[in-house]
Design a protein around this motif. Structure first.
Motif, PDB file in Angstrom:
ATOM      1  N   ALA A 123       0.815  -1.214   0.000  1.00 46.17           N
ATOM      2  CA  ALA A 123       0.000   0.000   0.000  1.00 46.17           C
ATOM      3  C   ALA A 123       0.850   1.267   0.000  1.00 46.17           C
ATOM      4  CB  ALA A 123      -0.932   0.000   1.206  1.00 46.17           C
ATOM      5  N   THR A 124       2.023   1.214   0.601  1.00 51.68           N
ATOM      6  CA  THR A 124       2.865   2.415   0.701  1.00 51.68           C
ATOM      7  C   THR A 124       3.887   2.529  -0.427  1.00 51.68           C
ATOM      8  OG1 THR A 124       4.318   1.168   2.204  1.00 51.68           O
ATOM      9  CG2 THR A 124       2.631   2.563   3.199  1.00 51.68           C
ATOM     10  N   ASN A 125       4.242   1.437  -1.068  1.00 54.92           N
ATOM     11  CA  ASN A 125       5.312   1.464  -2.073  1.00 54.92           C
ATOM     12  C   ASN A 125       4.809   1.396  -3.505  1.00 54.92           C
ATOM     13  OD1 ASN A 125       7.207   1.543  -0.041  1.00 54.92           O
ATOM     14  ND2 ASN A 125       7.551  -0.661  -0.023  1.00 54.92           N
ATOM     15  N   THR A 126       3.521   1.287  -3.726  1.00 55.00           N
ATOM     16  CA  THR A 126       2.991   1.164  -5.080  1.00 55.00           C
ATOM     17  C   THR A 126       2.538   2.529  -5.584  1.00 55.00           C
ATOM     18  OG1 THR A 126       2.230  -1.085  -4.609  1.00 55.00           O
ATOM     19  CG2 THR A 126       1.299  -0.006  -6.539  1.00 55.00           C
ATOM     20  N   ASP A 127       2.976   2.861  -6.783  1.00 57.37           N
ATOM     21  CA  ASP A 127       2.637   4.147  -7.387  1.00 57.37           C
ATOM     22  C   ASP A 127       1.236   4.067  -7.983  1.00 57.37           C
ATOM     23  OD1 ASP A 127       2.623   6.611  -8.529  1.00 57.37           O
ATOM     24  OD2 ASP A 127       3.917   6.073 -10.217  1.00 57.37           O
ATOM     25  N   SER A 128       0.373   4.993  -7.604  1.00 55.66           N
ATOM     26  CA  SER A 128      -1.014   4.973  -8.070  1.00 55.66           C
ATOM     27  C   SER A 128      -1.267   5.923  -9.233  1.00 55.66           C
ATOM     28  CB  SER A 128      -1.966   5.342  -6.922  1.00 55.66           C
ATOM     29  OG  SER A 128      -1.692   6.655  -6.453  1.00 55.66           O
ATOM     30  N   SER A 129      -0.205   6.505  -9.792  1.00 53.87           N
ATOM     31  CA  SER A 129      -0.399   7.451 -10.890  1.00 53.87           C
ATOM     32  C   SER A 129      -0.750   6.748 -12.195  1.00 53.87           C
ATOM     33  CB  SER A 129       0.859   8.301 -11.074  1.00 53.87           C
ATOM     34  OG  SER A 129       1.981   7.467 -11.362  1.00 53.87           O
ATOM     35  N   LYS A 130      -0.426   5.465 -12.313  1.00 52.08           N
ATOM     36  CA  LYS A 130      -0.729   4.695 -13.509  1.00 52.08           C
ATOM     37  C   LYS A 130      -1.840   3.689 -13.213  1.00 52.08           C
ATOM     38  CE  LYS A 130       2.609   6.614 -15.905  1.00 52.08           C
ATOM     39  NZ  LYS A 130       2.342   7.483 -17.071  1.00 52.08           N
ATOM     40  N   THR A 131      -2.479   3.237 -14.271  1.00 55.36           N
ATOM     41  CA  THR A 131      -3.593   2.307 -14.108  1.00 55.36           C
ATOM     42  C   THR A 131      -3.135   0.990 -13.501  1.00 55.36           C
ATOM     43  OG1 THR A 131      -4.672   3.300 -16.033  1.00 55.36           O
ATOM     44  CG2 THR A 131      -5.463   1.138 -15.331  1.00 55.36           C
ATOM     45  N   ALA A 132      -1.932   0.524 -13.887  1.00 53.04           N
ATOM     46  CA  ALA A 132      -1.426  -0.738 -13.347  1.00 53.04           C
ATOM     47  C   ALA A 132      -1.245  -0.650 -11.835  1.00 53.04           C
ATOM     48  CB  ALA A 132      -0.102  -1.110 -14.021  1.00 53.04           C
ATOM     49  N   GLY A 133      -0.684   0.467 -11.360  1.00 50.54           N
ATOM     50  CA  GLY A 133      -0.522   0.640  -9.919  1.00 50.54           C
ATOM     51  C   GLY A 133      -1.853   0.761  -9.202  1.00 50.54           C
ATOM     52  N   SER A 134      -2.816   1.428  -9.825  1.00 47.52           N
ATOM     53  CA  SER A 134      -4.139   1.543  -9.211  1.00 47.52           C
ATOM     54  C   SER A 134      -4.810   0.187  -9.084  1.00 47.52           C
ATOM     55  CB  SER A 134      -5.016   2.489 -10.045  1.00 47.52           C
ATOM     56  OG  SER A 134      -4.462   3.792 -10.091  1.00 47.52           O
ATOM     57  N   ALA A 135      -4.612  -0.680 -10.070  1.00 48.50           N
ATOM     58  CA  ALA A 135      -5.207  -2.016 -10.006  1.00 48.50           C
ATOM     59  C   ALA A 135      -4.637  -2.810  -8.834  1.00 48.50           C
ATOM     60  CB  ALA A 135      -4.959  -2.754 -11.319  1.00 48.50           C
TER      61      ALA A 135
END
Length: 816
Positions: free
Chosen positions: A301-313
């Motif tokens: 939850a803290t290390n995943t980038d949510s700026s891209k769709t893959a990270g949001s998934a």
């Protein structure tokens, strides 16, 4: 018009024909595939296209009937293109079977492709390729094995899966990663088709987790997920591999850049999502497994980038896992915050799934979701209808006693501009929230009146009686309310619900309106003529519905006892509608005329102010249906059945078969007539009490045991209330060592008897007789027929469900 997928498939067919051509030069077909596609796409009309296809299909049939001339694969490829265009191609099924059995790779490839497109498990021809698939699974070429695995995974029937399962299990242990990946996906199809095959694949699935190839790992995780969802024993076995899955996931999260698996800066997000989904299943309702994955979930939850769709998934799957397992409170807050960040995303799909998830968890983590209330309210302004609807549902779920004033302002502002399809849902939600959390009665009344003024045409039918009930209970606000409603009435009479409430209030509290002494509002001098003019406008308006005219006519009649100078005008208005075309309005007017002429001395008493309406009184539905032959009260687990009289019946064998008693043996029930209490004897104490108010001293009615089995005892007690009414109390006790759970009582009576079951005291009977569960049944026997009652008893004892039916054939002689 031909879709891109057809163009791609035609290219694949052409490629399939070019690759692996046989060594000897074969006879070329009359029309090649590329030429046929060009001619079909060049057709100017559908009829021309149909003619080209019919001629080509006839030529293909003729060549199929000939001996093997090396053109079968070309003809089948053309037939598959025809099939993609939607034309019948079933006559090529047997050619698929022949080509699959061919030793040539190019023919085998087209044959398998045709089998996947033209055959399915419901057709008998699919059974003919079972032996060919089995042989190809043992072929020396990995590509031939791959063709057989793909076909079996695509259209394998249950019989084929059972026959070929050992071969798939063998390939799961092969050394070739390419074959193991295909075999794993084929095993997934087999488990879905035949769940009992899961035990065969469980050992191999466990060993596949040690593979390094991501494709094999992905297939293994999918296979284990299917196995765990279908078998609780397998789920317990794979809970032991949670630490291994955690290490695998950590490796993906912390690994550096890998061109082979990188997607938008995320290392193999497809595998990460699958692992998180499996962890969610393994950690559900299990403390040990949940504790083992808490640190990992916090790290993802803290290390995943949510700026891209893959990270949001990946983050979304992490949130679902956190909310589904027994995670720590801090981790749940972190998950809610991730969903809050999703609400700020420009992608509407991400905002939608974020609010959908928040809607599910708002009941359990209400305070955490409240922190994002401002962002959620801003989504009410979104242009997308789906996002706006989700934001509305979530905003209504966030209303509480603390934020009712501020959040209601936002909802009322949204109501003034919301789409027509959302208005009914919005008004209903505002009414429910105001009823639960209203800080004061005046605020409650003002809010409902604002809603009626803004969207009165979209409110539910029960809004009018509910608001009238609220006004009657707010005694100190009668003057304020009638003044406010009068101003609303003279401003606009198009909103029927608002006009109905206004007419009712003017009829009830017209004297307060005429007095003009209201401290809550600015004093307005209203004359009797002004009030009658307003009501007469409602009666004459083409916008008024028959129900609204009825409210207005009744209000006019009630004013005859509240004013002094215009009674003759009221009598004239009422007499006019004595010949109205509307039957309901005409009946009211005729009755009111009779009240003026024949019963004028009773008019003041008949038209006096209505008493305070009790919300639980009969007729006040509050949005709940009050009709029907059977009614279920949902707040309790017990099923309550109300049987209303339909037609007189003197046969007690007419008992409703609601309980399905024809297939269940009845337990004999003791007769209750022998235990009926006799009339109370007159005593000195009774005479003394008679002097104090006519009280009767009667002994408490005795109880009779009607059911006794498995330690459960059900006793019945009767108490006559009226000449035709009686109260029956059922009391259940438990003498066993364990609690009895899930107690359900159902009852049925003859059609001419009315039955109403009240809410039970509970559904758990404590052990050792330390408590009891009571159920009250109200009976009304207007015809005083011989009464019989059938009771079904259902409960759970020692993890086993018990169900019995008992029939009571006689009641005390004084019951009716």
């Amino acid at each position: 018009m031909h879709f891109p997928v057809q163009i791609i498939m035609s290219s694949c067919l052409s490629f399939a024909l070019r690759v692996g051509e046989p060594g000897s030069r074969a006879m070329s077909p009359s029309v090649r595939l590329q030429e046929m596609i060009r001619v079909i796409r060049g057709a100017r009309t559908q009829g021309e296209e149909r003619g080209v296809i019919q001629r080509e299909c006839a030529a293909i049939r003729a060549q199929f009937r000939q001996a093997d001339n090396g053109t079968r694969s070309h003809n089948l490829a053309k037939l598959l293109y025809v099939h993609m265009l939607g034309y019948p191609a079933h006559f090529g099924q047997m050619e698929c079977v022949r080509l699959i059995a061919s030793p040539r790779y190019n023919e085998k490839r087209v044959g398998y492709l045709g089998a996947m497109m033209l055959l399915d498990e419901k057709q008998d021809a699919s059974l003919l390729i079972t032996n060919s698939i089995k042989n190809d699974l043992s072929h020396s070429s990995q590509y031939v094995q791959s063709l057989a695995l793909c076909t079996l995974a695509c259209m394998g029937s249950a019989e084929m899966c059972r026959d070929l399962a050992p071969e798939i299990d063998r390939l799961l242990r092969a050394s070739n990663s390419y074959i193991k990946k295909k075999a794993t996906l084929c095993a997934v199809h087999m488990v879905r088709k035949v769940p009992e095959l899961g035990e065969l694949f469980t050992p191999a699935a466990r060993s596949l987790l040690s593979e390094k190839n991501h494709g094999v790992l992905h297939g293994a995780v999918v296979l284990i997920t299917e196995l765990c969802e279908r078998n609780p024993n397998t789920l317990e076995q794979f809970r032991k591999v949670v630490p291994e899955l955690v290490l695998m996931m950590k490796g993906l999260v912390m690994s550096g850049y890998s061109p082979e698996h990188n997607v938008a800066g995320i290392s193999d997000p497809f595998l990460q999502v699958r692992i998180l989904r499996l962890l969610r299943i393994l950690g559900r309702n299990n403390d040990t497994a949940s504790d083992a994955m808490n640190d990992l979930l916090a790290q993802v939850a803290t290390n995943t980038d949510s700026s891209k769709t893959a990270g949001s998934a990946v983050l979304y799957e992490t949130v679902l896992t956190v909310m589904d397992i027994k995670s720590e409170s801090g981790l749940r807050v972190l998950a809610v915050n991730i969903l809050g960040r999703f609400l700020l995303n420009n992608d509407r799909n991400i905002r939608y799934i974020s609010m959908t998830s928040l809607q599910k968890i708002v009941q359990t983590d209400h305070n955490a979701v409240q922190r994002h209330r401002g962002t959620i309210v801003d989504c009410l302004k979104d242009q997308d209808a789906s996002v706006k609807r989700r934001a509305l549902e979530l905003s209504l779920a966030l209303v509480s006693a603390v934020n009712i004033r501020s959040l209601m302002k936002e909802l009322l502002l949204f109501l003034s501009s919301c789409p027509p399809e959302l208005r009914a849902h919005t008004t209903s939600g505002i009414f429910n929230a105001a009823e639960r959390y209203a800080p004061s009665q005046r605020w409650h009344i003002d809010t409902i009146l604002h809603v009626l003024t803004t969207a009165g045409g979209d409110v539910r039918d029960e809004t009018v009686p509910n608001l009238i009930q609220l006004i009657t209970t707010a005694t100190e606000l009668h003057c304020y309310t009638v003044h406010k409603l009068y101003r609303a009435l003279i401003t606009d009479i198009s909103v029927q619900s608002l006009v109905q409430v206004a007419c009712w209030c003017i009829g009830e509290y017209g004297d307060l309106l005429l007095r003009g002494e209201c401290e809550e509002t600015e004093p307005v001098q209203v004359t009797e003529d002004d009030v009658l003019d307003a009501l007469e406008t409602v009666l004459q308006s083409h916008m008024s519905s028959p129900a609204t005219r009825g409210f207005a006519l009744t209000a006019t009649m009630k004013l005859s006892t509240r004013i002094t100078h215009n009674v003759d005008r009221i009598r004239s208005i009422v007499s006019i509608y004595g010949s109205c075309i509307d039957v309901e309005l005409q009946q009211r007017a005729v009755e009111y005329n009779a009240l003026f002429k024949k019963y004028d001395h009773m008019r003041a008493a008949v038209l006096e102010r209505m008493p305070v309406i009790d919300k639980s009184s009969p007729g006040h539905t509050n949005g709940e249906s009050a009709g029907g032959t059977i009614k279920e009260l949902e707040p309790t687990k017990l099923t309550h059945e109300i049987v209303f009289p339909q037609e007189p019946s003197n046969q007690v064998c007419d008992l409703l078969d609601l309980l399905g008693g024809s297939g269940e043996p009845f337990q004999p029930s003791p007769s209750l007539s022998s235990t009926a209490p006799g009339p109370a004897s007159s005593t000195a104490g009774g005479d003394l009490l008679d002097l104090l108010g006519g009280l009767d001293v009667t002994p408490a009615p005795p109880s009779v045991t009607v059911y006794e089995k498995n330690g459960v005892t059900l006793k019945l007690q009767t108490d006559r209330q009226t000449d035709t009414g009686m109260t029956v109390t059922l009391t259940a006790t438990n003498s066993t060592d364990g609690d009895i759970t899930g107690l359900t009582l159902q009852a049925a009576v003859p059609k001419s008897v009315q039955l109403q079951m009240k809410a039970p005291s509970g559904d758990v009977i404590p052990a050792h007789g330390l408590g009891q569960v009571t159920q009250t049944v109200l009976l009304n026997n207007p015809n005083k027929v011989s009464l019989k009652i059938r009771v079904r008893v259902c409960y759970t004892s020692q993890s086993s469900v018990c169900q019995d039916t008992v029939q009571i054939d006689s009641f005390p002689s004084t019951a009716w």
